[in-house]
Enzyme design. Structure first.
Site, PDB file in Angstrom:
ATOM      1  N   SER A  57      20.084 -47.090  13.503  1.00  0.00           N
ATOM      2  CA  SER A  57      18.726 -46.617  13.809  1.00  0.00           C
ATOM      3  C   SER A  57      18.059 -45.954  12.611  1.00  0.00           C
ATOM      4  O   SER A  57      16.866 -46.127  12.392  1.00  0.00           O
ATOM      5  CB  SER A  57      18.765 -45.608  14.963  1.00  0.00           C
ATOM      6  OG  SER A  57      19.178 -46.227  16.143  1.00  0.00           O
ATOM      7  N   ARG A  64      11.303 -46.252   8.497  1.00  0.00           N
ATOM      8  CA  ARG A  64      12.760 -46.101   8.351  1.00  0.00           C
ATOM      9  C   ARG A  64      13.373 -47.272   7.588  1.00  0.00           C
ATOM     10  O   ARG A  64      14.367 -47.095   6.885  1.00  0.00           O
ATOM     11  CB  ARG A  64      13.443 -45.841   9.690  1.00  0.00           C
ATOM     12  CG  ARG A  64      13.078 -46.770  10.807  1.00  0.00           C
ATOM     13  CD  ARG A  64      13.689 -46.286  12.127  1.00  0.00           C
ATOM     14  NE  ARG A  64      13.173 -47.054  13.243  1.00  0.00           N
ATOM     15  CZ  ARG A  64      13.929 -47.607  14.177  1.00  0.00           C
ATOM     16  NH1 ARG A  64      15.233 -47.500  14.146  1.00  0.00           N
ATOM     17  NH2 ARG A  64      13.373 -48.288  15.163  1.00  0.00           N
ATOM     18  N   ARG A  89      10.634 -43.496  14.593  1.00  0.00           N
ATOM     19  CA  ARG A  89      11.172 -44.721  15.161  1.00  0.00           C
ATOM     20  C   ARG A  89      10.101 -45.811  15.148  1.00  0.00           C
ATOM     21  O   ARG A  89      10.354 -46.939  14.742  1.00  0.00           O
ATOM     22  CB  ARG A  89      11.593 -44.447  16.607  1.00  0.00           C
ATOM     23  CG  ARG A  89      11.924 -45.693  17.380  1.00  0.00           C
ATOM     24  CD  ARG A  89      12.335 -45.353  18.815  1.00  0.00           C
ATOM     25  NE  ARG A  89      12.783 -46.528  19.505  1.00  0.00           N
ATOM     26  CZ  ARG A  89      12.219 -47.016  20.614  1.00  0.00           C
ATOM     27  NH1 ARG A  89      11.191 -46.408  21.159  1.00  0.00           N
ATOM     28  NH2 ARG A  89      12.685 -48.106  21.178  1.00  0.00           N
ATOM     29  N   PHE A 144      18.332 -33.638  16.160  1.00  0.00           N
ATOM     30  CA  PHE A 144      19.711 -33.213  15.901  1.00  0.00           C
ATOM     31  C   PHE A 144      19.839 -32.640  14.485  1.00  0.00           C
ATOM     32  O   PHE A 144      20.530 -31.649  14.262  1.00  0.00           O
ATOM     33  CB  PHE A 144      20.681 -34.378  16.112  1.00  0.00           C
ATOM     34  CG  PHE A 144      20.477 -35.088  17.434  1.00  0.00           C
ATOM     35  CD1 PHE A 144      20.359 -34.353  18.606  1.00  0.00           C
ATOM     36  CD2 PHE A 144      20.383 -36.465  17.497  1.00  0.00           C
ATOM     37  CE1 PHE A 144      20.151 -34.988  19.827  1.00  0.00           C
ATOM     38  CE2 PHE A 144      20.174 -37.108  18.717  1.00  0.00           C
ATOM     39  CZ  PHE A 144      20.055 -36.370  19.884  1.00  0.00           C
ATOM     40  N   ASP A 171      13.243 -42.601  25.364  1.00  0.00           N
ATOM     41  CA  ASP A 171      14.377 -41.670  25.454  1.00  0.00           C
ATOM     42  C   ASP A 171      13.962 -40.326  26.046  1.00  0.00           C
ATOM     43  O   ASP A 171      14.779 -39.607  26.606  1.00  0.00           O
ATOM     44  CB  ASP A 171      15.004 -41.444  24.065  1.00  0.00           C
ATOM     45  CG  ASP A 171      16.098 -42.464  23.754  1.00  0.00           C
ATOM     46  OD1 ASP A 171      16.492 -43.210  24.677  1.00  0.00           O
ATOM     47  OD2 ASP A 171      16.559 -42.500  22.598  1.00  0.00           O
ATOM     48  N   GLU A 200      26.785 -33.232  13.953  1.00  0.00           N
ATOM     49  CA  GLU A 200      25.707 -33.027  12.980  1.00  0.00           C
ATOM     50  C   GLU A 200      25.864 -31.735  12.182  1.00  0.00           C
ATOM     51  O   GLU A 200      25.504 -31.674  11.005  1.00  0.00           O
ATOM     52  CB  GLU A 200      24.353 -33.042  13.695  1.00  0.00           C
ATOM     53  CG  GLU A 200      24.000 -34.380  14.353  1.00  0.00           C
ATOM     54  CD  GLU A 200      24.645 -34.590  15.727  1.00  0.00           C
ATOM     55  OE1 GLU A 200      25.316 -33.655  16.235  1.00  0.00           O
ATOM     56  OE2 GLU A 200      24.499 -35.679  16.296  1.00  0.00           O
TER      57      GLU A 200
HETATM   58  C1  LIG Z   1      23.819 -34.520  19.616  1.00  0.00           C
HETATM   59  C2  LIG Z   1      23.557 -35.975  19.701  1.00  0.00           C
HETATM   60  N1  LIG Z   1      23.738 -36.734  18.604  1.00  0.00           N
HETATM   61  C3  LIG Z   1      23.471 -38.055  18.671  1.00  0.00           C
HETATM   62  C4  LIG Z   1      23.021 -38.635  19.813  1.00  0.00           C
HETATM   63  C5  LIG Z   1      22.667 -40.099  19.857  1.00  0.00           C
HETATM   64  N2  LIG Z   1      23.637 -40.827  20.689  1.00  0.00           N
HETATM   65  C6  LIG Z   1      23.390 -41.176  21.963  1.00  0.00           C
HETATM   66  S1  LIG Z   1      24.678 -41.923  22.706  1.00  0.00           S
HETATM   67  C7  LIG Z   1      25.608 -41.838  21.280  1.00  0.00           C
HETATM   68  C8  LIG Z   1      26.993 -42.396  21.265  1.00  0.00           C
HETATM   69  C9  LIG Z   1      27.815 -41.823  22.353  1.00  0.00           C
HETATM   70  O1  LIG Z   1      29.071 -42.386  22.390  1.00  0.00           O
HETATM   71  P1  LIG Z   1      30.047 -42.018  23.581  1.00  0.00           P
HETATM   72  O2  LIG Z   1      30.047 -40.546  23.781  1.00  0.00           O
HETATM   73  O3  LIG Z   1      31.338 -42.665  23.331  1.00  0.00           O
HETATM   74  O4  LIG Z   1      29.283 -42.624  24.851  1.00  0.00           O
HETATM   75  P2  LIG Z   1      29.528 -44.014  25.624  1.00  0.00           P
HETATM   76  O5  LIG Z   1      30.420 -44.871  24.809  1.00  0.00           O
HETATM   77  O6  LIG Z   1      30.171 -43.629  26.903  1.00  0.00           O
HETATM   78  O7  LIG Z   1      28.173 -44.596  25.835  1.00  0.00           O
HETATM   79  C10 LIG Z   1      24.891 -41.199  20.264  1.00  0.00           C
HETATM   80  C11 LIG Z   1      25.381 -40.960  18.916  1.00  0.00           C
HETATM   81  C12 LIG Z   1      22.839 -37.791  20.939  1.00  0.00           C
HETATM   82  N3  LIG Z   1      22.374 -38.259  22.117  1.00  0.00           N
HETATM   83  N4  LIG Z   1      23.126 -36.480  20.862  1.00  0.00           N
END
Ligand SMILES: Cc1ncc(C[n+]2csc(CCOP(=O)(O)OP(=O)(O)O)c2C)c(N)n1
Ligand SMILES: [Mg+2]
Lengths: 313, 286
Positions: A34, A7, A164, A80, A114, A55
Site C-alpha cells: 500500500s 504514493r 491513498r 499509525f 476503512d 510501528e
Molecule cells: C496498528 C495497525 N497497523 C497496521 C494496520 C493495517 N493492517 C490491517 S490488517 C493487517 C494485517 C493483520 O494480520 P493478522 O493480524 O494476521 O490478521 P488476519 O490474518 O487474521 O487477517 C494490517 C497490517 C492496522 N490495522 N493497525
C-alpha cells in the site's frame, strides 16, 4: 485534470534514490504494498526491513539506523506512523535531531471505506507539535517526487504526508519545490486562499469560479506546514486583508492553525478555516467523503463569502 | 435460514450439533463475500479464517441477548483484529442484533456498519477496534471490571497472528496474568498470513505457545475449523483458575473457497462479481 498517485511517485523515487546512495534504507510495517515501499524492497531487498505490525519499534529502529549513518525512510499509514508511534518519534528521532524521513500514506479522509480508525485527520498536528520536525503535504505526483528527493538529502527529521487516493496533477516539470516556501499559483486582491494536498486543486477551481462572480482570490499552495512561509503569508494578507485556509485535516493543529498563528502575531485579519470540524471520519468512498465534509471548491467558496462579509464589517 | 429465539442465547453451552454450526458458518462465509464484493473493499481472507470460531462463540458458548445488547449478564466478545468485522457483523445479524439487510450497508456512506467495528453505530459491538493491538488491552479492562463487580461473565477476545507483533499485545498479556484474569480467553487466529506475506517471513512470532506460557497464560492449541475442538477448548478455559487462557487456533486464511485459501492477496481485496459467483457455487449456493 489528470489524477495521479502520490504514493506511486514515492515508491518510484525511492528506487531512484536507492540506486544513487547506498545509505538509503527503507522500513515498513506490513503495508509495503500500500505504501509502495514494496518497489524498493524488490530492487534492494538487503536494504529493506519489514518490521511487522510494530510501528513504535520501527521508529526506534530507524533512529538507531540514522544514528549509525544510514538514511532511513520509514513508511506506514499516517495514523499509525504519527499516532501509534508518536512518542518514539518525539524521543528517539526529533529530540536527537536524527536524519529519519517518515513518509506516510493514507493521510486524510480520502482513506475512504476503512473508516474513522484509519483516517488520519490529526497527523499533521501530531508531527507539527514536535520540535525539530519539518512537515510537508504535497499536492500531486510531480511535487511528491521533488519533495522525496529534497528530504533525502536534507539533514534532520521530516514528515511527508501522502494519500491513498489519486489527486489531480496541478504542476508540470517547471515547478520547483523548496522546503519552507509557499507558492503563489494565482494572484488576486480580495482574499488569500492558502491550501495544500488535494485542497490546492480545489482552491484553483474555486478561484476560477469566484472570478466569474467578480471576486479576485489569491491562491497560495503551502506544502511546508512547518516551518511555515511567514513572509509570504504576511505579504499576501497585507494586500488582501482576508484569509481562507483549506486542508484535508482537522481544523485543529494543521495548516489552518499554523497560518492563524502567523496572523495573530503579525497582521490579524478575518480568517476562516476549512477542514474537518473536530470530528472523526466515517466509511464511504474517498471522493464522496471530501464532498460530504465540503472539502471541495464549494466549501472553499462558502468560506470565502463568509470571510468577505466579515472583512466588510 | 437457521434462526433461534433470543432466549436461546441467554444460557451458556447450548445444545447445538456440529452440523448445524457448520451450516451457519457456511451462511456467514457467503455473507462475508457478498458484503465485501458489494462494498468493493474490505477484508475477506481473515474473516473466513475467523468465521468458525466466532460462530461457535455466539451460537454455542457465550451468554448473550440479541434483544438487549447491553444485557448486564452477557459475556463479552472483543474483536481486536477489527478488520474482519464482516464475520462478526454477519453473526450479529443472524443471531438477531439487527436486520440481515443491513449487511449491504457495510462500508457505505451513512451506513450502520463501518469499515472497522464502531460501538457507537452498531449494536453488539463491545468496543471500537481497527487499529491493531488495542482491543486486547480493552478486553483486559473489561475482565478487571467484571471481577470488581463480582460478575461471572467472561470476556472473549480474538487477535490476529500478525497483530500479536504489536508490543501492546504483550503489555496486555502481562497485565492479564498479573491480575489473574481467569475470566479472559484470548483466541489467536493463527492463519500464518498477514498483508505482506507469511507471518514467519514478515516478522516471526514463533514459538507462539511458549511465549504465552512464559507470560503466565494457560495455553491450548486447536484446529480452528474443527467445531468439536473449538467447543472443547472454550469449555476447558472455564475450568482454569487464576490464569487467563490463550487458545492458539490453527486456521486457513480464506477458508471455504478453494481459490482463496492460504493466499495473502485476499487479505484486503473483495472478489469481483464473477469470482463471487464461483465462490458462492463452492459454498453451495446457486
Ligand atoms: C496498528 C495497525 N497497523 C497496521 C494496520 C493495517 N493492517 C490491517 S490488517 C493487517 C494485517 C493483520 O494480520 P493478522 O493480524 O494476521 O490478521 P488476519 O490474518 O487474521 O487477517 C494490517 C497490517 C492496522 N490495522 N493497525
Ligand atoms: Mg493472520
Amino acid at each position: 485534470m489528470e489524477k495521479v498517485s502520490l504514493r506511486d511517485a514515492y515508491g518510484d523515487t525511492l528506487v531512484e534514490l536507492g540506486k544513487e546512495d547506498e545509505r538509503i534504507v527503507v522500513l515498513d510495517a506490513d503495508l509495503s504494498g500500500s505504501t509502495k515501499t514494496a518497489k524498493f524492497a524488490k530492487a534492494f531487498p538487503e536494504r529493506f526491513f519489514n518490521m511487522g505490525i510494530a510501528e513504535t519499534n520501527m521508529m526506534n529502529v530507524a533512529a538507531g539506523l540514522a544514528a549509525s549513518g544510514k538514511i532511513p525512510f520509514v513508511s506506514t499509514f499516517a495514523i499509525f506512523g504519527t499516532g501509534r508511534a508518536w512518542e518514539a518519534v518525539r524521543q528517539s528521532i526529533c529530540y536527537p535531531k536524527l536524519n529519519v524521513k517518515i513518509v506516510c500514506t493514507h493521510g486524510g479522509i480520502t482513506v475512504g471505506e476503512d473508516g474513522a480508525s484509519h483516517q488520519a485527520l490529526e497527523d499533521v498536528a501530531n508531527m507539527r507539535n514536535i520540535p525539530n520536525m519539518t512537515v510537508i503535504v504535497p499536492a500531486d505526483d510531480v511535487e511528491t517526487k521533488q519533495v522525496i528527493r529534497k528530504v533525502a538529502y536534507t539533514d534532520g527529521p521530516f514528515y511527508v504526508r501522502l494519500t491513498r487516493e489519486k489527486f489531480p496533477r496541478i504542476f508540470d516539470e517547471s515547478y520547483k519545490f523548496e522546503i519552507g516556501k509557499g507558492h503563489v499559483l494565482v494572484e488576486g486582491e480580495d482574499v488569500t486562499i492558502i491550501a495544500n494536498g488535494v485542497m490546492t486543486s480545489f482552491a484553483l477551481l474555486a478561484a476560477e469560479m469566484l472570478e466569474r462572480e467578480g471576486i479576485s482570490a489569491e491562491v497560495i499552495h503551502m506544502p511546508t506546514v512547518k516551518p511555515i512561509d511567514k513572509e509570504l503569508i504576511v505579504k499576501s494578507v497585507s494586500k488582501t486583508q482576508a484569509v481562507v485556509t483549506a486542508e484535508e485535516h482537522s481544523i485543529i493543529g494543521g495548516l489552518g492553525s499554523a497560518v492563524a498563528e502567523v496572523l495573530v502575531e503579525n497582521c490579524p485579519v478575518p480568517m476562516e478555516r476549512l477542514g474537518t470540524p473536530d470530528v472523526f471520519g466515517l466509511s464511504g468512498k474517498g471522493w464522496e467523503l471530501l464532498h460530504y465534509f465540503r472539502l471541495d471548491e464549494n466549501g472553499i467558496i462558502e468560506k470565502v463569502k463568509k470571510v468577505l462579509e466579515r472583512k466588510e464589517k | 435460514m437457521i434462526t433461534f429465539e433470543p432466549q436461546f442465547f441467554t444460557e451458556r453451552n447450548r445444545e447445538i450439533d456440529d452440523g448445524t454450526l457448520r451450516a451457519i458458518a457456511r451462511e456467514v462465509r457467503k455473507d462475508i463475500l457478498k458484503m465485501t464484493t458489494n462494498a468493493n473493499s474490505g477484508h475477506p481472507g481473515g474473516s473466513m479464517s475467523a468465521a468458525d470460531i466466532i460462530v461457535t462463540l455466539y451460537y454455542y458458548k457465550m451468554r448473550h441477548n440479541p434483544e438487549n445488547p447491553k444485557w448486564e449478564k452477557r459475556d463479552r466478545f472483543v474483536l481486536s483484529k477489527g478488520h474482519v468485522c464482516p464475520a462478526l457483523y454477519s453473526v450479529l445479524a443472524r443471531t438477531g442484533y439487527f436486520p440481515i439487510e443491513k449487511l449491504m450497508e457495510f462500508r457505505k456512506l451513512g451506513g450502520m456498519l463501518q469499515g472497522h467495528p464502531s460501538m457507537d453505530t452498531t449494536p453488539g459491538i463491545e468496543i471500537s477496534t481497527g487499529s491493531l493491538g488495542h482491543g486486547i488491552g480493552a478486553a483486559v479492562g473489561m475482565a478487571i471490571a467484571l471481577k470488581l463487580d463480582k460478575s461471572d461473565s467472561k470476556v472473549y477476545c480474538m487477535v490476529g497472528d500478525g497483530e500479536i507483533q504489536e508490543g501492546s499485545v504483550w503489555e496486555a498479556a502481562m497485565s492479564a496474568s498479573h491480575y489473574n484474569l481467569d475470566n479472559l480467553v484470548v483466541i489467536v487466529d493463527n492463519n500464518n498470513l498477514q498483508i505482506d506475506g507469511p507471518v514467519d517471513e514478515v516478522m516471526s512470532i514463533y514459538p507462539t505457545m511458549e511465549k504465552w506460557k512464559a507470560f503466565g497464560w494457560h495455553t491450548i492449541e486447536i484446529n480452528g475449523h474443527d467445531f468439536e475442538e473449538i467447543k472443547r477448548a472454550l469449555d476447558e478455559a472455564d475450568n482454569v483458575k487464576y490464569k487467563p487462557t490463550m487458545i492458539l487456533a490453527k486456521t486457513v486464511k480464506g477458508k471455504g473457497v478453494s481459490f482463496m485459501e492460504n493466499r495473502a492477496e485476499w487479505h484486503g481485496k473483495a472478489l469481483s462479481p464473477e469470482q463471487l459467483k464461483e465462490a458462492l457455487k463452492e459454498l453451495g449456493e446457486l
